[in-house]
Enzyme design. Structure first.
Site, PDB file in Angstrom:
ATOM      1  CD  GLN A   1     -16.561 -29.026  13.029  1.00 42.72           C
ATOM      2  OE1 GLN A   1     -17.043 -28.984  14.288  1.00 42.72           O
ATOM      3  NE2 GLN A   1     -15.982 -28.012  12.537  1.00 42.72           N
TER       4      GLN A   1
ATOM      5  CE  LYS B   1     -17.503 -26.882  17.606  1.00 36.32           C
ATOM      6  NZ  LYS B   1     -17.805 -26.857  16.053  1.00 36.32           N
TER       7      LYS B   1
ATOM      8  CG  ASP C   1     -23.180 -25.162  13.758  1.00 36.28           C
ATOM      9  OD1 ASP C   1     -22.533 -24.436  14.813  1.00 36.28           O
ATOM     10  OD2 ASP C   1     -22.554 -26.055  13.193  1.00 36.28           O
TER      11      ASP C   1
END
Ligand code: NDP
Length: 278
Positions: free
Chosen positions: A96, A52, A119
């Site tokens: 994460q 990422k 997200d």
């Protein structure tokens, strides 16, 4: 013989398009910024976070990566989220997952400003997905639909079957396809006749987490098959939920693993971050 959907090439095209938009924003004195927070040393999570970070740099975005120890307390993580919510250089925040057991994931996701939730996991964005008004849609589901669009697959009126009903893949993919006027069936571990359901599908999405379980005898001739699964076999090989070798002889289009849905997830994260900045 199916057309192989090259997710890697499609994701590369999308990243190039994003880079052009980022350059335009930079010329106006704005730069999209993404913060990624990793707690603990899970090797798979470390790999995802590195990709990422690299992807952000490649398209010219600003990025901050916080690698916190596994002993970080919930309160410390929440304080960090508050700081990132207030940080004007940061437009997208990604924590994460999974988090260490002593931290409640829901509490952390709830704390992210929904306007920075790239997200798409915040309950406001999840709820808005229901009415097709979400600012951010989760990256993997959005990536699946983007693949169909880029391949010129008509969704409207088609019979779509999703195998898997998780909150992060199965359900959001089903809603996205429903909003695009597909007739949607969602299958799961209690579905009585999975083969019969799958054989009905014009568009079949596999998000199960069981290596190669979707075999050619479950696929209608000419169907479009999207394989979300990522499974590591004992011999180290990475395979999807679809038995690629047999299914490619029968499907009209199929995504490979790796190189199908996977690269789209990061491309959609960048797209969400770009949109958050705009
Ligand atoms: P989950 O384990 O959360 O969900 C799996 C779903 O599959 C459940 O709904 C389960 O049913 C269903 N299922 C399990 N066994 C069967 C069966 N025998 N027949 C029918 N349905 C079954 O997985 P995720 O949704 O998180 O992930 C799915 C896969 O996608 C995994 O391989 C994961 O690694 C991959 N993935 C890939 C991403 C990418 O970037 N490409 C991103 C996220 C995930 P029930 O609800 O009844 O238990």
């Amino acid at each position: 013989m199916a057309k192989i959907i090259d997710g890697k090439a499609i994701a590369r095209d999308i990243r190039n398009e994003i880079k052009v938009k980022v350059d335009e924003l930079k010329a106006q004195g704005k730069q999209p910024g993404l913060a990624v927070v990793l707690v603990g040393e899970d090797p798979a999570s470390q790999t995802y976070v590195r990709s990422k970070e690299r992807a952000c740099h490649e398209v010219g975005m600003y990025s901050e990566v916080y690698r916190l120890s596994a002993e970080t307390t919930e309160e410390e993580l929440l304080t960090m989220i508050d700081q990132l919510n207030a940080n004007e250089k940061i437009h997208g925040i990604l924590v994460q997952l999974p988090l260490p057991k002593h931290i409640e994931e829901k509490k952390v996701i709830d704390r992210i400003n929904p306007g920075k939730d790239v997200d798409g996991f915040h309950p406001i964005n999840v709820g808005d997905l229901f009415t097709d008004t979400a600012r951010f849609v989760a990256c993997t589901p959005r990536g699946c639909v983007e693949l169909l669009d880029r391949m010129g697959v008509e969704i409207k009126g088609k019979k779509a079957v999703i195998v898997g009903r998780s909150n992060i893949v199965g359900k959001p993919v089903a809603l996205l396809l429903l909003h695009r006027h597909a007739t949607v069936t969602i299958c799961h571990s209690r579905t009585q006749d999975l083969q019969k359901e799958c054989l009905d599908a014009d568009i079949l999405v596999a998000a199960v987490g069981r290596p190669q379980m979707i075999t050619a005898d479950m696929v209608k001739e000419g169907a479009v098959v999207i394989d979300v699964g990522i499974n590591r076999l004992a011999d180290g090989r990475l395979v999807g939920d679809v038995d690629f070798e047999s299914v490619k002889e029968k499907a009209g289009m199929v995504t490979p693993v790796p190189g199908g849905v996977g690269p789209m997830t990061i491309a959609m994260l960048l797209l969400n971050t770009l949109e958050a900045c705009k």
